[in-house]
Enzyme design. Structure first.
Site, short mmCIF file in Angstrom:
data_model
loop_
_atom_site.label_atom_id
_atom_site.label_comp_id
_atom_site.label_asym_id
_atom_site.label_seq_id
_atom_site.Cartn_x
_atom_site.Cartn_y
_atom_site.Cartn_z
N ALA B 73 0.81 -1.21 0.00
CA ALA B 73 0.00 0.00 0.00
C ALA B 73 0.85 1.27 0.00
O ALA B 73 0.44 2.29 -0.55
CB ALA B 73 -0.94 0.00 1.20
N ASN B 153 -6.18 3.29 10.38
CA ASN B 153 -5.43 2.17 10.95
C ASN B 153 -5.30 2.25 12.47
O ASN B 153 -5.15 1.23 13.13
CB ASN B 153 -4.05 2.09 10.30
CG ASN B 153 -3.37 3.44 10.20
OD1 ASN B 153 -3.91 4.38 9.61
ND2 ASN B 153 -2.19 3.55 10.78
N GLN B 181 -6.95 -0.70 5.21
CA GLN B 181 -7.58 -1.31 6.37
C GLN B 181 -8.99 -1.81 6.08
O GLN B 181 -9.55 -2.57 6.86
CB GLN B 181 -7.63 -0.30 7.53
CG GLN B 181 -6.28 0.13 8.05
CD GLN B 181 -5.61 -0.93 8.92
OE1 GLN B 181 -6.25 -1.84 9.44
NE2 GLN B 181 -4.30 -0.82 9.07
N THR B 242 9.34 -7.20 -12.72
CA THR B 242 8.84 -8.57 -12.81
C THR B 242 7.83 -8.83 -11.70
O THR B 242 8.07 -8.49 -10.55
CB THR B 242 10.03 -9.55 -12.69
OG1 THR B 242 10.88 -9.33 -13.81
CG2 THR B 242 9.56 -11.00 -12.67
N CYS B 328 6.22 7.49 24.19
CA CYS B 328 7.38 6.70 24.60
C CYS B 328 7.62 5.51 23.67
O CYS B 328 8.72 4.99 23.62
CB CYS B 328 7.19 6.23 26.02
SG CYS B 328 6.94 7.59 27.16
#
Ligand SMILES: Cc1ncc(COP(=O)(O)O)c(C=O)c1O
Ligand code: FES
Lengths: 136, 404
Positions: B73, B153, B181, B242, B328
């Site tokens: 994607a 997402n 999604q 390819t 974090c």
């Protein structure tokens, strides 16, 4: 990221969690960090007549390394003079807990909290002394 | 139960064993180059690719000639945005998108901005929804493309894609959607939804990693793209290289399974999702759902537990493989830009956990995840100075924080 065994130990069994009355003249409080930054650490010391840290407590909002750094700091503080306590370095915390570079700021937070608690205690000691001088 | 329990299906999915089985012959037996026209190895590879194209086309309601294979994607998003910006440069330079898009869109838009294009990032509401009126008003003479994701997402919010498509068609603007999604999880019909370009990828739908597609509308209107990968002229000149035959075969099989099982699978996942959400919201005070309550992917749960920091929480829920919007955990030490865009404060971003459920997630695993999470939240609140201050009646907004 994997945590060291010592961080996991402090996280699962944090030492000296809790609070003292912040208005008690024998107590110094350090509150550092900010909720928007994702870390807030409260560290308190209780100092006896001889100027020795008799007890220490903490509460921390943050990652496991921040919790472990503050838990370790409270252990180290107990029994130290204020000068010794002031000299605790974040690098010692990093070494003891095996913190990786991205977690150094968590230990810096603990060092800042210690210094702020000591300064708070000293400031409180000074204020009533001045007041006494005025009323005498 | 297998530990840690995998609950990160918005990041990627395991391959369905049926997909792997379909792919196997194409590694060692039918290994020809699908572009080789001179022998059986090539013909068989091409046949397999065409079959996969049909399976994919059937899932999204297009023709086989409208599928361009890519590496995933990210590449599809790049090809769509860059390809349109270049092809239609003489018509205009304006693109409309959302601040909550995946980085593959955001960073491509930033690149285009540095190269003279104008990008409008429409704001979203507290659920992450686009404002259709704002979209309509943002379209101007120079607008060449609207790129709005089908489903987010992080927070699972599903956009009103059909309405967006309708507006774009009325205004004569090309509509691209990053449906990474959504495809395979919710019904997609590119014609009913007036989608002109659509990115999706196999590894989010129980297929292999490293293969994806861009749907490119061929009729009414015919959409043209400037190629971004130059070479042998594969994929009707839009993407040379390819073809990844085993990957494409797996992609096709994954689409076929999703089409057959979507109805029952999404019903099952919605039940598990809602069980998780409702249990958290009812048993944990000051917990909040991030994203839309109903216009939501069947397999996405994203909850913030106030006064608890996300990474600290992830350490407590060590038997769960989940993710957090906490600063974090991110390389930049910035909390999730998606959660920030909802305008509900950085704290809620720091205290968020995303649980991505999947085809092989069981109710037992969901129950375990719920209990381990609640135990950890309680443990961490005992440790939390914010929780203590809140319970003392201190307004956290009034505190002078010593930020570092
Ligand atoms: C919405 C969205 N767009 C794009 C991507 C990138 O997909 P890929 O990993 O196939 O490049 C993802 C997944 O990471 C995604 O969730
Ligand atoms: S408190 Fe933010 S990384 Fe430790």
């Amino acid at each position: 990221m994997a945590y060291s065994d010592k961080v996991v130990d402090h996280y699962s069994n944090p030492r000296n969690v809790g609070s003292f009355d912040k208005n008690d003249p024998s107590v110094g409080t350090g509150l550092v960090g900010a909720p928007e930054c994702g870390d807030v650490m409260k560290l308190q010391i209780k100092v006896n007549e001889q100027g020795i840290v008799e007890d220490a407590k903490f509460k921390t909002y943050g990652c496991g390394s921040a919790i472990a750094s503050s838990s370790l700091a409270t252990e180290w503080l107990k029994g130290k003079t204020l000068d010794e306590a002031y000299n605790i370095k974040n690098t010692e915390i990093v070494a003891e807990l095996n913190l990786p570079p991205v977690k150094i700021h968590c230990s810096v937070l603990a060092e800042d909290a210690i210094k702020m608690a000591i300064e708070d205690y000293k400031k409180k000691k000074d204020v009533p002394a001045e007041k006494e001088a005025v009323t005498a | 139960m297998n530990f840690p329990i995998y609950m990160d299906h918005n990041a990627t999915t395991p391959m369905d064993p049926r997909v792997l089985e379909a792919m196997m012959p194409y590694f060692t037996k039918v290994y020809g180059n699908a572009a080789s026209r001179s022998h059986q190895y090539g013909w068989e590879a091409e046949e397999a690719v065409e079959k996969a194209r049909q399976q994919i086309a059937d899932l999204i309601g297009c023709t086989t000639k409208e599928i361009v294979f890519t590496s995933g994607a990210t590449e599809s998003d790049n090809l769509a945005l860059m390809g349109i910006a270049e092809m239609y440069a003489s018509k205009g330079n304006h693109i409309i998108t959302l601040p909550t898009e995946h980085k593959a869109i955001i960073d491509t838009c930033k690149y285009l901005e540095r190269h003279g294009k104008e990008v409008t990032y429409l704001s979203v509401d507290e659920f992450g929804m686009v404002d259709l009126e704002a979209l309509r008003n943002a379209i101007k003479d120079t607008t060449i493309l609207v790129s709005i994701m089908m489903a987010n997402n992080e927070i699972g919010t599903i956009q009103p894609v059909a309405e967006i498509g309708k507006i774009c068609r009325e205004k004569g603007v090309i509509f691209h959607t990053d449906a990474t999604q959504g495809v395979g999880k919710i019904p997609v019909d590119v014609n009913a939804m007036n989608i002109d370009l659509m990115s999706f990828t196999a590894h989010k739908m129980y297929g292999p990693k490293g293969v994806g597609a861009l749907y490119v509308r061929k009729k009414s209107p015919r959409v043209k793209l400037s190629e971004q990968m130059h070479g042998g002229g594969h994929e009707r000149g839009m993407r040379s290289g390819t073809l990844n035959v085993p990957g494409i075969v797996g992609f096709g099989k994954a689409c076929e399974i999703c089409k057959e099982e979507m109805e029952s699978e999404s019903k099952r996942l919605i039940y598990l999702r809602d069980k998780m959400i409702n249990t958290f919201l009812s048993r944990v005070k000051y917990s909040y759902l991030n994203g839309h309550p109903t216009e939501r992917l069947p397999h996405n749960v994203n909850v913030s537990f106030e006064y608890v920091e996300g990474e600290g929480l992830m350490m407590g829920i060590k038997d769960l493989a989940v993710s957090s919007g906490s600063a974090c955990t991110s390389a930049t030490l910035e909390p999730s830009y998606v959660l920030k865009a909802l305008g509900r404060g950085d704290e809620l971003a720091h205290s968020s956990i995303r649980y991505g459920l999947g085809r092989f997630t069981t109710e037992e695993e969901v129950d375990f995840a719920i209990e381990q999470t609640i135990d950890s939240v309680n443990h961490l609140r005992e440790l939390s100075p914010l929780w203590e201050m809140f319970n003392e009646g201190i307004d956290l907004k009034s505190v002078q924080w010593a930020a570092h």
